[in-house]
Design a protein around this motif. Structure first.
Motif, PDB file in Angstrom:
ATOM      1  N   SER A 153      11.947  71.787 -21.903  1.00  0.00           N
ATOM      2  CA  SER A 153      11.141  72.039 -20.531  1.00  0.00           C
ATOM      3  C   SER A 153      10.267  70.986 -20.335  1.00  0.00           C
ATOM      4  CB  SER A 153      10.102  73.422 -20.456  1.00  0.00           C
ATOM      5  OG  SER A 153       9.179  73.693 -22.099  1.00  0.00           O
ATOM      6  N   GLY A 154      10.005  70.101 -20.990  1.00  0.00           N
ATOM      7  CA  GLY A 154       8.780  68.973 -21.075  1.00  0.00           C
ATOM      8  C   GLY A 154       9.784  67.560 -20.273  1.00  0.00           C
ATOM      9  N   PHE A 155      11.174  67.359 -21.091  1.00  0.00           N
ATOM     10  CA  PHE A 155      11.345  66.590 -20.608  1.00  0.00           C
ATOM     11  C   PHE A 155      12.064  67.119 -18.989  1.00  0.00           C
ATOM     12  CE2 PHE A 155      14.762  66.707 -24.409  1.00  0.00           C
ATOM     13  CZ  PHE A 155      13.429  66.053 -25.254  1.00  0.00           C
ATOM     14  N   ASN A 156      11.512  67.388 -18.719  1.00  0.00           N
ATOM     15  CA  ASN A 156      11.449  67.505 -16.508  1.00  0.00           C
ATOM     16  C   ASN A 156      10.288  67.739 -16.423  1.00  0.00           C
ATOM     17  OD1 ASN A 156      14.077  69.453 -16.540  1.00  0.00           O
ATOM     18  ND2 ASN A 156      13.254  71.922 -17.312  1.00  0.00           N
ATOM     19  N   THR A 157       9.731  67.571 -17.047  1.00  0.00           N
ATOM     20  CA  THR A 157       7.599  66.630 -16.567  1.00  0.00           C
ATOM     21  C   THR A 157       7.674  64.888 -16.937  1.00  0.00           C
ATOM     22  OG1 THR A 157       6.571  66.394 -18.689  1.00  0.00           O
ATOM     23  CG2 THR A 157       6.767  68.110 -17.363  1.00  0.00           C
ATOM     24  N   VAL A 158       9.088  64.846 -17.292  1.00  0.00           N
ATOM     25  CA  VAL A 158       8.815  62.867 -17.208  1.00  0.00           C
ATOM     26  C   VAL A 158       9.696  62.507 -16.092  1.00  0.00           C
ATOM     27  CG1 VAL A 158       9.942  61.208 -18.351  1.00  0.00           C
ATOM     28  CG2 VAL A 158       8.837  63.270 -19.773  1.00  0.00           C
ATOM     29  N   PRO A 159       9.444  61.893 -15.077  1.00  0.00           N
ATOM     30  CA  PRO A 159       9.609  61.347 -13.626  1.00  0.00           C
ATOM     31  C   PRO A 159      11.355  61.560 -14.166  1.00  0.00           C
ATOM     32  CG  PRO A 159       7.815  61.004 -13.441  1.00  0.00           C
ATOM     33  CD  PRO A 159       7.973  61.121 -14.935  1.00  0.00           C
ATOM     34  N   LEU A 160      11.587  61.329 -13.232  1.00  0.00           N
ATOM     35  CA  LEU A 160      13.519  60.515 -13.697  1.00  0.00           C
ATOM     36  C   LEU A 160      13.492  59.229 -13.826  1.00  0.00           C
ATOM     37  CD1 LEU A 160      16.444  61.651 -14.032  1.00  0.00           C
ATOM     38  CD2 LEU A 160      16.944  61.693 -11.568  1.00  0.00           C
ATOM     39  N   GLY A 161      13.486  58.898 -12.378  1.00  0.00           N
ATOM     40  CA  GLY A 161      13.146  57.283 -12.286  1.00  0.00           C
ATOM     41  C   GLY A 161      12.436  56.304 -13.241  1.00  0.00           C
ATOM     42  N   GLN A 162      11.999  57.036 -14.402  1.00  0.00           N
ATOM     43  CA  GLN A 162      11.683  56.234 -15.632  1.00  0.00           C
ATOM     44  C   GLN A 162      12.725  55.706 -16.268  1.00  0.00           C
ATOM     45  OE1 GLN A 162       8.437  57.594 -17.688  1.00  0.00           O
ATOM     46  NE2 GLN A 162       7.103  57.629 -15.656  1.00  0.00           N
ATOM     47  N   ALA A 163      14.155  57.287 -16.537  1.00  0.00           N
ATOM     48  CA  ALA A 163      14.998  57.547 -17.616  1.00  0.00           C
ATOM     49  C   ALA A 163      16.214  56.307 -16.609  1.00  0.00           C
ATOM     50  CB  ALA A 163      15.661  58.972 -17.310  1.00  0.00           C
ATOM     51  N   GLU A 164      16.409  56.545 -15.907  1.00  0.00           N
ATOM     52  CA  GLU A 164      17.210  55.387 -14.906  1.00  0.00           C
ATOM     53  C   GLU A 164      16.942  54.094 -14.574  1.00  0.00           C
ATOM     54  OE1 GLU A 164      16.968  57.110 -11.027  1.00  0.00           O
ATOM     55  OE2 GLU A 164      18.632  59.167 -11.240  1.00  0.00           O
ATOM     56  N   ALA A 165      15.658  53.811 -14.977  1.00  0.00           N
ATOM     57  CA  ALA A 165      14.247  52.262 -14.828  1.00  0.00           C
ATOM     58  C   ALA A 165      15.010  51.925 -16.369  1.00  0.00           C
ATOM     59  CB  ALA A 165      13.531  52.193 -14.187  1.00  0.00           C
ATOM     60  N   ALA A 166      14.795  52.943 -17.314  1.00  0.00           N
ATOM     61  CA  ALA A 166      15.681  52.105 -18.085  1.00  0.00           C
ATOM     62  C   ALA A 166      17.119  51.660 -18.575  1.00  0.00           C
ATOM     63  CB  ALA A 166      14.784  53.402 -19.525  1.00  0.00           C
ATOM     64  N   ARG A 167      17.397  53.009 -18.383  1.00  0.00           N
ATOM     65  CA  ARG A 167      18.807  52.572 -18.126  1.00  0.00           C
ATOM     66  C   ARG A 167      20.237  51.417 -17.744  1.00  0.00           C
ATOM     67  NH1 ARG A 167      19.259  58.417 -18.032  1.00  0.00           N
ATOM     68  NH2 ARG A 167      19.554  58.686 -15.688  1.00  0.00           N
ATOM     69  N   LYS A 222      17.733  55.062 -26.808  1.00  0.00           N
ATOM     70  CA  LYS A 222      16.270  54.304 -26.606  1.00  0.00           C
ATOM     71  C   LYS A 222      16.162  54.929 -26.052  1.00  0.00           C
ATOM     72  CE  LYS A 222      17.069  50.785 -30.045  1.00  0.00           C
ATOM     73  NZ  LYS A 222      15.891  50.561 -31.349  1.00  0.00           N
ATOM     74  N   VAL A 223      16.248  55.164 -24.762  1.00  0.00           N
ATOM     75  CA  VAL A 223      15.710  56.014 -23.685  1.00  0.00           C
ATOM     76  C   VAL A 223      15.303  57.387 -24.242  1.00  0.00           C
ATOM     77  CG1 VAL A 223      15.954  57.396 -21.294  1.00  0.00           C
ATOM     78  CG2 VAL A 223      17.420  55.260 -21.953  1.00  0.00           C
ATOM     79  N   PHE A 224      15.885  58.014 -25.213  1.00  0.00           N
ATOM     80  CA  PHE A 224      15.195  59.568 -25.438  1.00  0.00           C
ATOM     81  C   PHE A 224      14.524  58.981 -26.194  1.00  0.00           C
ATOM     82  CE2 PHE A 224      15.371  62.985 -28.697  1.00  0.00           C
ATOM     83  CZ  PHE A 224      15.570  63.714 -27.446  1.00  0.00           C
ATOM     84  N   THR A 225      13.849  58.197 -27.161  1.00  0.00           N
ATOM     85  CA  THR A 225      12.917  58.324 -28.111  1.00  0.00           C
ATOM     86  C   THR A 225      12.408  57.409 -27.934  1.00  0.00           C
ATOM     87  OG1 THR A 225      14.013  56.216 -29.309  1.00  0.00           O
ATOM     88  CG2 THR A 225      15.004  58.329 -29.823  1.00  0.00           C
ATOM     89  N   LEU A 226      12.209  56.187 -26.582  1.00  0.00           N
ATOM     90  CA  LEU A 226      10.986  55.901 -26.829  1.00  0.00           C
ATOM     91  C   LEU A 226       9.911  55.630 -25.513  1.00  0.00           C
ATOM     92  CD1 LEU A 226      12.131  51.831 -27.257  1.00  0.00           C
ATOM     93  CD2 LEU A 226      10.957  53.742 -28.581  1.00  0.00           C
ATOM     94  N   ILE A 227      11.055  57.007 -24.275  1.00  0.00           N
ATOM     95  CA  ILE A 227      10.614  56.603 -23.119  1.00  0.00           C
ATOM     96  C   ILE A 227       9.888  58.789 -22.747  1.00  0.00           C
ATOM     97  CG2 ILE A 227      10.970  56.627 -20.740  1.00  0.00           C
ATOM     98  CD1 ILE A 227      12.021  53.715 -21.567  1.00  0.00           C
ATOM     99  N   VAL A 228      11.191  58.652 -23.241  1.00  0.00           N
ATOM    100  CA  VAL A 228      11.377  60.375 -22.787  1.00  0.00           C
ATOM    101  C   VAL A 228      10.618  61.183 -24.007  1.00  0.00           C
ATOM    102  CG1 VAL A 228      12.723  62.466 -21.945  1.00  0.00           C
ATOM    103  CG2 VAL A 228      13.704  60.554 -21.116  1.00  0.00           C
TER     104      VAL A 228
END
Length: 227
Positions: free
Chosen positions: A117-131, A139-145
């Motif tokens: 449920s906490g993952f849903n609070t992280v803006p999707l754009g951050q993960a997309e920018a990292a990818r 890396k996206v999971f452990t460092l950003i999300v």
């Protein structure tokens, strides 16, 4: 009342110390395994997503008492799984760690769903920018999300820990000498003072759970993600 306190008083701290240790070790195991499960639930690998979903749905809907008894009867008595060294306290120590294992199996499912449920609070754009920068999923999971998700669910995670503390009473089903086992023994010896026995044991759990609620409430305010 004096006779009751003479019997129950010396055993209160040892019993609650076992409860505290059960909560502490089970919480660590649940946080680690629950984080892994949460990663599986959002993984791009279908097999991992299937296993994470299957595990959470099956274990979360299984009575905790059955899981604890399975760890004792199934894993130890039938499969010979021993989690403590052979010594004079082997049975007590082994039952303790089997209970920790069972609590970890069960509580990690709630940790997983809380984190998810906490993952849903992280803006999707951050993960997309990292990818887009070429970072792999790990890396996206452990460092950003994950770091942001943890900070956003500290309060709900406290509720999971409080539930775990109360669930430790089930460890008495396999003979772990925690607070509820002391209560059962005292009821057998002082059946005419059941209300006082319940009140004493309940007061101890109130101290533990209210302390946990205060600490997690404080951390939730201090570490909340500012958006």
């Amino acid at each position: 009342m004096n006779e009751l306190w003479t019997d129950i008083g010396p055993g209160l701290w040892p019993a609650y110390w076992v409860t505290i240790k059960l909560t502490f070790f089970s919480a660590i195991g649940s946080l680690l395994w629950g984080t892994v499960l949460a990663g599986m639930r959002v993984s791009p690998v279908p097999v991992m997503r299937f296993f994470g979903t299957w595990y959470v749905n099956i274990v979360r809907n299984t009575p905790l008492t059955l899981i604890i008894i399975f760890c004792s009867v199934g894993l130890y008595q039938n499969l010979g799984l021993a989690l403590a060294p052979e010594n004079e306290n082997f049975i007590d120590n082994n039952n303790f760690w089997l209970a920790v294992l069972g609590f970890t199996f069960y509580t990690s499912t709630f940790v997983c769903e809380t984190l998810r449920s906490g993952f849903n609070t992280v803006p999707l754009g951050q993960a997309e920018a990292a990818r887009s920068l070429g970072l792999p999923f790990s890396k996206v999971f452990t460092l950003i999300v994950l770091p942001q998700a943890i900070r956003s669910v500290i309060g709900p995670m406290g509720s999971v820990l409080i539930a775990l503390t109360k669930n430790t009473t089930i460890a008495s089903a396999i003979g772990v000498a925690e607070a509820s086992l002391l209560m059962k023994e005292q009821i057998e010896n002082h059946a005419d003072q059941v209300i006082w026995i319940f009140a004493i044991i309940a007061a101890g759990f109130m101290v533990l759970t209210l302390t946990e609620g205060f600490v997690f409430g404080y951390l939730a305010k201090r570490l909340a993600v500012k958006r």
